[in-house]
Design an enzyme around this catalytic site. Sequence first.
Site, short mmCIF file in Angstrom:
data_model
loop_
_atom_site.label_atom_id
_atom_site.label_comp_id
_atom_site.label_asym_id
_atom_site.label_seq_id
_atom_site.Cartn_x
_atom_site.Cartn_y
_atom_site.Cartn_z
N THR A 67 0.85 -1.19 0.00
CA THR A 67 0.00 0.00 0.00
C THR A 67 0.88 1.24 0.00
O THR A 67 2.06 1.19 0.37
CB THR A 67 -0.90 0.04 1.24
OG1 THR A 67 -0.07 0.07 2.42
CG2 THR A 67 -1.81 -1.18 1.30
N VAL A 128 -0.74 10.58 -4.74
CA VAL A 128 -2.11 10.57 -5.26
C VAL A 128 -2.56 11.97 -5.64
O VAL A 128 -3.08 12.20 -6.74
CB VAL A 128 -3.09 9.95 -4.24
CG1 VAL A 128 -4.52 10.05 -4.74
CG2 VAL A 128 -2.73 8.50 -3.96
N THR A 176 -4.44 12.92 2.12
CA THR A 176 -3.39 13.01 3.13
C THR A 176 -3.25 11.68 3.87
O THR A 176 -4.19 10.88 3.91
CB THR A 176 -3.72 14.09 4.17
OG1 THR A 176 -4.84 13.64 4.96
CG2 THR A 176 -4.07 15.41 3.51
N ARG A 209 -7.83 8.63 4.39
CA ARG A 209 -7.98 7.82 5.60
C ARG A 209 -9.22 8.32 6.34
O ARG A 209 -9.46 9.52 6.43
CB ARG A 209 -6.75 7.92 6.50
CG ARG A 209 -5.53 7.17 5.97
CD ARG A 209 -5.75 5.66 6.05
NE ARG A 209 -4.57 4.89 5.68
CZ ARG A 209 -4.33 4.41 4.47
NH1 ARG A 209 -5.19 4.66 3.49
NH2 ARG A 209 -3.24 3.69 4.23
N GLU A 238 -13.86 2.30 10.38
CA GLU A 238 -13.99 1.10 9.55
C GLU A 238 -13.21 -0.07 10.16
O GLU A 238 -12.16 0.14 10.78
CB GLU A 238 -13.52 1.39 8.11
CG GLU A 238 -12.06 1.73 7.96
CD GLU A 238 -11.68 2.07 6.51
OE1 GLU A 238 -10.77 1.41 5.99
OE2 GLU A 238 -12.29 3.00 5.93
N HIS A 255 -13.52 1.46 1.06
CA HIS A 255 -12.06 1.66 1.01
C HIS A 255 -11.47 0.94 -0.20
O HIS A 255 -10.49 0.19 -0.09
CB HIS A 255 -11.41 1.15 2.30
CG HIS A 255 -10.05 1.73 2.57
ND1 HIS A 255 -9.55 1.88 3.84
CD2 HIS A 255 -9.08 2.19 1.74
CE1 HIS A 255 -8.34 2.40 3.78
NE2 HIS A 255 -8.03 2.60 2.51
N GLY A 258 -8.49 2.94 -4.46
CA GLY A 258 -7.25 2.56 -5.12
C GLY A 258 -7.16 1.08 -5.45
O GLY A 258 -6.07 0.56 -5.64
N TYR A 259 -8.31 0.41 -5.53
CA TYR A 259 -8.34 -1.04 -5.67
C TYR A 259 -8.37 -1.53 -7.11
O TYR A 259 -8.80 -2.66 -7.37
CB TYR A 259 -9.53 -1.61 -4.90
CG TYR A 259 -9.15 -2.40 -3.66
CD1 TYR A 259 -8.09 -1.99 -2.87
CD2 TYR A 259 -9.84 -3.54 -3.29
CE1 TYR A 259 -7.74 -2.70 -1.74
CE2 TYR A 259 -9.50 -4.26 -2.15
CZ TYR A 259 -8.45 -3.83 -1.38
OH TYR A 259 -8.10 -4.54 -0.26
#
Length: 376
Positions: A67, A128, A176, A209, A238, A255, A258-259
């Site tokens: 990650t 990102v 961030t 986040r 989460e 979440h 970015g998967y």
Amino acid sequence: MKILIDENMPYAAELFSGLGEVIAKSGRTLTADDLIDVDALMIRSVTKVNAELIEKANKLKFVGTATAGMDHVDQALLKEKGIFFTAAPGCNKVGVAEYVLSCLMVLAQQHGFSIFDKTFGIVGAGQVGSYLAQCLDALNISYLLNDPIKEQEGDSRSFVALDELLEKSDVITLHTPITRDGEYPTHHLIGQKTLSKLRNDQILINAARGPVVDNQALKQRLLKQDGFKAVLDVFEFEPDVDMELLPLLSFATPHIAGYGLEGKARGTTMIFNFYCEFLKRNERADPQTLLPIAPIPNVTLNQQWDHSTLHNLIQLVYDVRKDDAVFRKEIATVGAFDKMRKDYWDRREYSAITITGTQCCDLTPLQQLGFTIEEV
């Protein structure tokens, strides 16, 4: 040599099996006993690497997270123990940027505005945020950047203070890490005071986040129902999700911003290559050799593309409404948050589409966005 991997890390088993015995387990439920006699640990963001987890790690010499974020790892502790640590910076930047663009394209369609008339406020100019800015540059969309740490470090880009960004931006998108200490902590960066100042025509997106946004304060702001909109891919607590907040959100996902399959392949191969270097072995992996052919049709453009064409291309690759619908349907089920991540579909990036265009088409902006271009 034993290598413990997160079972949700694609391509990890086939890559790491050439280096030693691979053990695959759920990253969120790892215990200290799981690390006994383990030489290397390969994780994702759901695994908290702390003193409790590694107290029985008698052989552990390497920890890699596939990650970009690293806030789930106590790096100081690993350094103290002589355990090498590495991450995969930038592996998910394309997927997150494409997630943001999909959200905005759909919202624009639903509410009758053009994203080309909006000013984006990018909070966090790391991998990102910088890639998203690059995409906006390609489309000639205006944006503001806020990153006080990079500004202090001498980054040559033009930055603005957070208050100015919040005041002047139509879309506020957060990228961030989560930090609680230092001069610029990001925990509850967007809290009650900030949310109360946001206009009713603004859109807030958190794909960073969960705790960067005070979810309770966000819920109270959205209950005003004055037109202010919010999109959350991450939640403060989460895998637990506030079920009173959920119906107030324009889009909600578990979440997975970015998967994309390419991003996950990049993350896995990056830490595989780092581990091979650590072992002084010559093996290296290329994510492109792991990816299947995308089940997405190629596109031919015979005339100059316009905003409608761009909308269709973006949604052809990824339409956030698909993930949002599954999330709302399944989230009340016990364990659903992690299950949706584990079973996530093979989402692709723009590069999976080949666009063929004649000389009358200026395809440069689409190429800069990441689409594969062929001219005839």
